[in-house]
Design a protein around this motif. Structure first.
Motif, PDB file in Angstrom:
ATOM      1  N   ARG B 203       0.769  -0.938  -0.206  1.00 11.01           N
ATOM      2  CA  ARG B 203       0.346   0.183   0.138  1.00 11.01           C
ATOM      3  C   ARG B 203       0.921   1.334   0.243  1.00 11.01           C
ATOM      4  O   ARG B 203       2.142   1.497   0.943  1.00 11.01           O
ATOM      5  N   HIS B 205       0.713   5.624  -0.211  1.00 13.80           N
ATOM      6  CA  HIS B 205      -0.062   6.709  -1.148  1.00 13.80           C
ATOM      7  C   HIS B 205       0.395   7.263  -1.637  1.00 13.80           C
ATOM      8  O   HIS B 205       1.287   7.466  -2.555  1.00 13.80           O
ATOM      9  N   ASP B 207      -0.247  10.428  -3.056  1.00 15.45           N
ATOM     10  CA  ASP B 207       0.303  11.364  -2.949  1.00 15.45           C
ATOM     11  C   ASP B 207       2.156  11.232  -3.387  1.00 15.45           C
ATOM     12  O   ASP B 207       3.086  12.229  -3.658  1.00 15.45           O
TER      13      ASP B 207
END
Lengths: 261, 263
Positions: B203, B205, B207
């Protein structure tokens, strides 16, 4: 190496596992490849699983725990004479194998002492230091060192070397040649695999296997065995030299290089 | 008690002494192996992979042939001794099959299969040592083996892994880093900049994604230079062996210089 609990007395090797890369036998389908790998594993196993070849220092605690040794061989490409190469690889791999040193430990539970004591107790609460009635049989162990340290496996000299005699004619005067290419292998119906082990205590014929269609006369066996022993001895000496050179390169020369830095 | 290993310390160094954007040592060995048409042993640091290519040749199973192009068959074997703990993976293990089909999907757009209808190209990959970046190594090795076998490719396929450790991007991860840090693998075809593979199983993020994606793609271009140099070197040796050496100093063999032109 992994440790495994063994209830019976035999410690030592798991059966060697052989995998063939499909690149080694591009003309075979995957099932045929598995069959071939299995055949080669059987031959390896039958020759190498004899108790005389079991390493002697694999025990951790007698009759309770021992190290188990896994030998994995992978055939990357086959251009003839694969059995000689397999046994050479097995010998070389075990040449510098090391057994981790262990130390027996025994956990002692804190004894329940009723009432207060005005005498200082020893740290593990075992009471009197003169406890000679029970001799603890250590059932557990811990590793005394890490990484590459440890004792060398006690099989160095005994592990055999294989020589394949491709028999052209096995009548009274046996004719054979060594180190066959795939074409030569295809043209010879009969092969004799001889495994010799050369140790300071003497030469030993570890194992022998006749492969293929055909028959040999018993009288010619003596000559075949003699010839095979000579070739195997030369192979053994050459391999020893190579392994010692490699050992030198890894240890002493590497140390020298490091010191120079 | 061993202290926890830092993935990226304050001095900007990683656990194996590299800097953030530094790739591991690459060793490419294009020598002949067995009877393969093209073969290579590639190492990214301690990850070592060998790839052999056979083909295009007649298919072993007629049912698998395609009428208008070549069938690509990829088989991956993981050596039981390739990881720290011994693990025997059977050939039909789901993860292994998934791995192989990922690589096949990566190369479908790159190999010019339309030139060889009803034939088969076999690619056998052996993973000899695993230390992170196994998919990356397999893809790079396959590219080199295909080029060495002379199979027409539209372009090289260069793959690199990248991860993000609390906002700091890292390239070319080892096992230690892969276990700790969200990471992705990107395979890029350098001439056009097209991506043929983008996978991530952890996983990350959203951004952070763009930065690491751009970085990994440009790392792919860097890798392309190395791989091209290795292939050229080998070709140079082959051509020199095949063609007659120039007669006098200064007299160039026109065929030789034509082949060695950068394109």
């Amino acid at each position: 190496m992994c440790w495994r609990e063994r209830v019976w007395m035999v410690e030592g090797l798991c059966p060697p596992f052989l995998a063939s890369s499909p690149a080694a036998y591009p003309h075979l389908s995957s099932t045929a490849l598995d069959d071939l790998s299995y055949d080669m594993t059987i031959i390896l196993n039958q020759c190498l699983s004899h108790p005389s070849l079991h390493p002697k220092n694999l025990t951790i605690s007698p009759r309770r725990k021992s190290w188990s040794l896994n030998l994995d061989i992978m055939v990357l490409s086959d251009s003839g004479n694969v059995y000689d190469a397999l046994f050479l690889a097995a010998r070389s791999a075990l040449w510098d194998a090391k057994v981790p040193k262990t130390r027996s430990v025994q956990y002692q539970p804190k004894s329940n002492i009723l009432g207060d004591q005005d005498v200082e107790m020893s740290a593990d609460g075992s009471g009197s230091i003169f406890n000679t009635r029970e001799v603890a049989k250590a059932a557990d162990f811990e590793l005394a060192d890490y990484w590459d340290e440890g004792e060398p496996l006690e099989v160095n000299q005994e592990w055999p070397v294989c020589v394949t005699l491709n028999l052209v004619s096995a009548k009274l005067l046996p004719t054979y040649f060594l180190d066959a290419t795939p074409h030569e292998e295809a043209s010879i119906p009969l092969r004799l695999l001889l495994l010799f082990s050369f140790s300071p205590s003497g030469t030993r014929l570890q194992s022998m296997r006749l492969m293929g269609d055909g028959e040999i006369q018993l009288e010619s066996m003596t000559q075949l065995l003699e010839g095979g022993e000579n070739h195997a001895r030369k192979l053994f000496e050459a391999l020893e030299k190579k392994l010692e050179e490699e050992d030198l390169r890894r240890n002493q020369k590497a140390q020298a290089k490091f010191d120079l830095r | 008690m061993a202290s926890r290993v830092e993935i990226l310390n304050d001095g900007g160094f990683r656990s194996d002494g590299r800097k953030q954007y530094e790739l591991r040592d690459i060793v490419i060995d294009l020598s002949q192996q067995g009877s393969a048409d093209g073969s290579v042993v590639l190492s990214h640091g301690l990850t070592q992979v060998s790839a052999s290519v056979f083909g295009p040749r007649e298919a072993k199973m007629r049912s698998q042939t395609l009428h208008d192009r070549a069938n690509i068959n990829i088989e991956v074997t993981f050596a039981p001794f390739s990881m720290g703990e011994r693990r025997k993976r059977s050939r039909n293990d789901k993860r292994v099959l998934d791995f192989a089909s990922t690589i096949k999907a990566t190369f479908e757009p790159a190999i010019q299969t339309k030139l060889y209808p009803r034939s088969q190209i076999d690619i056998y990959i052996n993973v000899l040592q695993q230390d992170g970046g196994v998919l990356q190594a397999c893809i790079n090795a396959t590219t080199l083996a295909l080029a060495a076998a002379g199979i027409p490719l539209l372009d090289f396929v260069c793959a690199v892994t990248g991860g993000v450790q609390s906002a700091s991007p890292l390239l070319d991860l080892t096992t230690l880093e892969e276990n700790d840090v969200p990471h992705l693998t990107v395979a890029v075809m350098p001439r056009t900049g097209n991506i043929t593979l983008l996978t991530m199983e952890t996983r990350l993020h959203v951004d952070r994604f763009e930065e690491i994606f751009q970085l990994v793609t440009s790392a792919g271009h860097v890798l392309h230079k190395e791989m091209k140099a290795a292939i050229k070197d080998r070709t140079r040796t082959l051509v020199a062996a095949m063609s007659v050496a120039p007669k006098a100093v200064g007299e160039k063999d026109p065929l030789y210089s034509e082949r060695m032109d950068d394109s």
